[in-house]
Design a protein around this motif. Structure first.
Motif, PDB file in Angstrom:
ATOM      1  N   ILE A  74       0.863  -1.187   0.000  1.00  0.00           N
ATOM      2  CA  ILE A  74       0.000   0.000   0.000  1.00  0.00           C
ATOM      3  C   ILE A  74       0.894   1.230   0.000  1.00  0.00           C
ATOM      4  O   ILE A  74       1.696   1.422   0.929  1.00  0.00           O
ATOM      5  CB  ILE A  74      -0.946   0.032   1.221  1.00  0.00           C
ATOM      6  CG1 ILE A  74      -1.894  -1.166   1.201  1.00  0.00           C
ATOM      7  CG2 ILE A  74      -1.745   1.334   1.250  1.00  0.00           C
ATOM      8  CD1 ILE A  74      -2.915  -1.176   2.333  1.00  0.00           C
ATOM      9  N   GLY A  75       0.779   2.049  -1.048  1.00  0.00           N
ATOM     10  CA  GLY A  75       1.546   3.287  -1.114  1.00  0.00           C
ATOM     11  C   GLY A  75       0.976   4.300  -0.144  1.00  0.00           C
ATOM     12  O   GLY A  75      -0.196   4.238   0.231  1.00  0.00           O
ATOM     13  N   GLU A  76       1.820   5.240   0.281  1.00  0.00           N
ATOM     14  CA  GLU A  76       1.328   6.267   1.202  1.00  0.00           C
ATOM     15  C   GLU A  76       1.607   7.655   0.641  1.00  0.00           C
ATOM     16  O   GLU A  76       2.572   7.876  -0.080  1.00  0.00           O
ATOM     17  CB  GLU A  76       1.936   6.101   2.594  1.00  0.00           C
ATOM     18  CG  GLU A  76       3.444   6.219   2.695  1.00  0.00           C
ATOM     19  CD  GLU A  76       3.935   7.631   2.955  1.00  0.00           C
ATOM     20  OE1 GLU A  76       3.114   8.487   3.334  1.00  0.00           O
ATOM     21  OE2 GLU A  76       5.137   7.873   2.745  1.00  0.00           O
ATOM     22  N   ASP A  77       0.738   8.583   0.968  1.00  0.00           N
ATOM     23  CA  ASP A  77       0.852   9.971   0.519  1.00  0.00           C
ATOM     24  C   ASP A  77       0.632  10.868   1.726  1.00  0.00           C
ATOM     25  O   ASP A  77      -0.476  10.934   2.262  1.00  0.00           O
ATOM     26  CB  ASP A  77      -0.199  10.254  -0.559  1.00  0.00           C
ATOM     27  CG  ASP A  77      -0.122  11.675  -1.100  1.00  0.00           C
ATOM     28  OD1 ASP A  77       0.912  12.341  -0.848  1.00  0.00           O
ATOM     29  OD2 ASP A  77      -1.087  12.119  -1.749  1.00  0.00           O
ATOM     30  N   ALA A  78       1.715  11.519   2.169  1.00  0.00           N
ATOM     31  CA  ALA A  78       1.664  12.388   3.344  1.00  0.00           C
ATOM     32  C   ALA A  78       1.121  11.639   4.565  1.00  0.00           C
ATOM     33  O   ALA A  78       0.360  12.184   5.371  1.00  0.00           O
ATOM     34  CB  ALA A  78       0.825  13.627   3.071  1.00  0.00           C
ATOM     35  N   GLY A  79       1.514  10.367   4.692  1.00  0.00           N
ATOM     36  CA  GLY A  79       1.128   9.585   5.853  1.00  0.00           C
ATOM     37  C   GLY A  79      -0.179   8.840   5.707  1.00  0.00           C
ATOM     38  O   GLY A  79      -0.522   8.016   6.563  1.00  0.00           O
ATOM     39  N   MET A  80      -0.933   9.122   4.629  1.00  0.00           N
ATOM     40  CA  MET A  80      -2.204   8.413   4.416  1.00  0.00           C
ATOM     41  C   MET A  80      -2.055   7.379   3.308  1.00  0.00           C
ATOM     42  O   MET A  80      -1.245   7.562   2.395  1.00  0.00           O
ATOM     43  CB  MET A  80      -3.314   9.411   4.063  1.00  0.00           C
ATOM     44  CG  MET A  80      -3.765  10.262   5.239  1.00  0.00           C
ATOM     45  SD  MET A  80      -5.297  11.153   4.914  1.00  0.00           S
ATOM     46  CE  MET A  80      -4.722  12.366   3.737  1.00  0.00           C
ATOM     47  N   ALA A  81      -2.844   6.306   3.416  1.00  0.00           N
ATOM     48  CA  ALA A  81      -2.806   5.275   2.381  1.00  0.00           C
ATOM     49  C   ALA A  81      -3.235   5.879   1.054  1.00  0.00           C
ATOM     50  O   ALA A  81      -4.291   6.511   0.968  1.00  0.00           O
ATOM     51  CB  ALA A  81      -3.728   4.120   2.771  1.00  0.00           C
ATOM     52  N   GLY A  82      -2.386   5.676   0.013  1.00  0.00           N
ATOM     53  CA  GLY A  82      -2.661   6.314  -1.267  1.00  0.00           C
ATOM     54  C   GLY A  82      -3.198   5.391  -2.339  1.00  0.00           C
ATOM     55  O   GLY A  82      -4.062   5.774  -3.124  1.00  0.00           O
TER      56      GLY A  82
END
Length: 392
Positions: A74-82
């Motif tokens: 799971i990729g993350e973007d600014a700490g959230m799952a992206g």
């Protein structure tokens, strides 16, 4: 943690979509997202070892804190799952086995880690590790390079533990030895009250025995035939299991006159065997009819090793590779001659020098590892013989 009111073993791709761009599931003390499993990306052997050490450190950081979840794929973007990316796995079972083998390098014991695999529509998997809060922290990875660090999870990252955190963790870890000591003492006292006959008391205690979430209902497992104790512990079990507050025990109602052994399996995974020791007398001096009493332990060594083999088989059925502590206590043998000596006169027999003998625990790092099991059997027999004054 639950998603859509489901535990993590039951999550599907649709459930994981709830994580995406959801601030409630942002990376924190308990959640970490990784777009891939880094060691898979390394062709260079040294770089791969470095990433495997990093994997162990990640697990340690959660175990040294309050536990949590690592999501691989799971990729993350600014700490959230992206995005649900997934990783390519040809054999999820093999992946789990390899990771568990890598985690064996963690000291003092491998933390409690559960795996689940969520298959995505793109044929890849999201791998989720649930790391329990460690009972025996601080956990550290043992790397060949001698580079040791204590990590703990703070917020959305791991960091080195402070001196105070390490000190407090070490104090808690010391409780494992005390817990084992207290348990053995209580059980030994129970049997001392029941019989005046000399006996040996063996405990095989898993390192997780104080972890309540690790407990199983041994009676339910027996009733549902998931564990067939009469087959696993053949010869030690002469009747059906009876439940009690701790687990199950096996009465010998039909064979009371031959009640030489008493086996109990605890819900926390501990195996206990009480075995009477055979004592016989001889006339050392016929003119004064002086009777010398001798202790025969030959059968006990065989039963001790068999108990270890049988327990390993039980843990194989349970699919639990745990460190195990072999604890032997001997009671009621002071003043008895031991009956194991060099028959050619090289070693004279000796007398047991105390009434209560509590041997130091012998550690088997992984009860399912044949090599470690064999060494554990050898060490347990040798150290118990030394405790009885047997020199060979």
């Amino acid at each position: 943690m639950k998603i859509n009111n489901k535990n993590f073993q039951d999550w599907t791709e649709e459930d994981l979509k709830v994580l995406l761009h959801n601030d409630a599931y942002r990376e924190n003390n308990f959640i970490d997202y990784k777009v891939d499993f880094a060691p898979f990306k390394c062709e260079d052997k040294n770089k791969k070892k470095e990433k495997q050490a990093e994997f162990r450190s990640d697990v340690c950081s959660f175990a040294n804190a309050d536990g949590g979840y690592i999501f691989y794929g799971i990729g993350e973007d600014a700490g959230m799952a992206g995005a649900l990316v997934g990783i390519v796995l040809s054999n999820p079972d093999r992946f789990e086995l390899d990771r568990r083998n890598e985690l064996q390098a963690i000291r003092p014991v491998m933390p409690e880690v559960e795996f689940t695999f969520v298959r995505l529509n793109n044929e890849k998997h999201v791998v989720i590790l649930h790391i329990q809060r460690g009972l025996y922290k601080p956990y550290i990875t043992e790397e060949p390079e001698g580079d040791f660090h204590f990590y703990i999870r703070h917020g959305n990252k791991k960091q080195a533990m402070s001196y105070t955190e390490m000190q407090n963790a070490f104090l808690n870890a010391a409780m494992l030895a005390e817990d084992i000591k207290s348990f053995r003492k209580a059980r030994l006292n129970d049997y001392k009250e029941e019989t005046a006959h000399p006996f040996a008391l063996v405990h095989l205690i898993p390192a997780t025995f104080k972890n309540q979430s690790d407990a199983l209902s041994m009676y339910d497992l027996a009733r549902n035939r998931k564990l067939i104790f009469e087959s696993l512990f053949n010869g030690m079990v002469r009747d059906r299991p009876v439940p009690n507050v701790d687990g199950v025990y096996f009465p010998n109602f039909k064979y009371e006159e031959y009640d030489n052994e008493h086996l109990q399996i605890f819900n926390n995974g501990t195996v206990e065997l009480r075995m009477n020791l055979y004592v016989y007398g001889t006339n050392k001096n016929d003119s004064h009819l002086k009777i010398e009493r001798w202790l025969n332990t030959l059968e006990f060594w065989e039963e001790l090793q068999k108990l270890l083999d049988d327990t390993a088989e039980m843990y194989k059925k349970l699919n639990r590779a745990v460190p195990m502590y072999v604890c032997v206590s001997i009671y009621g043998c002071k003043g008895l001659w031991n009956d194991e000596m060099d028959r050619f006169g090289m070693n004279a027999p000796t007398k047991v020098d105390r009434n209560e003998i509590v041997c130091a625990p012998i550690e088997i790092r992984n009860i399912l590892d044949d090599e470690q099991l064999a060494k554990g059997k050898e060490d347990s027999v040798r150290m118990t013989k030394y405790a009885l004054g047997i020199r060979k």
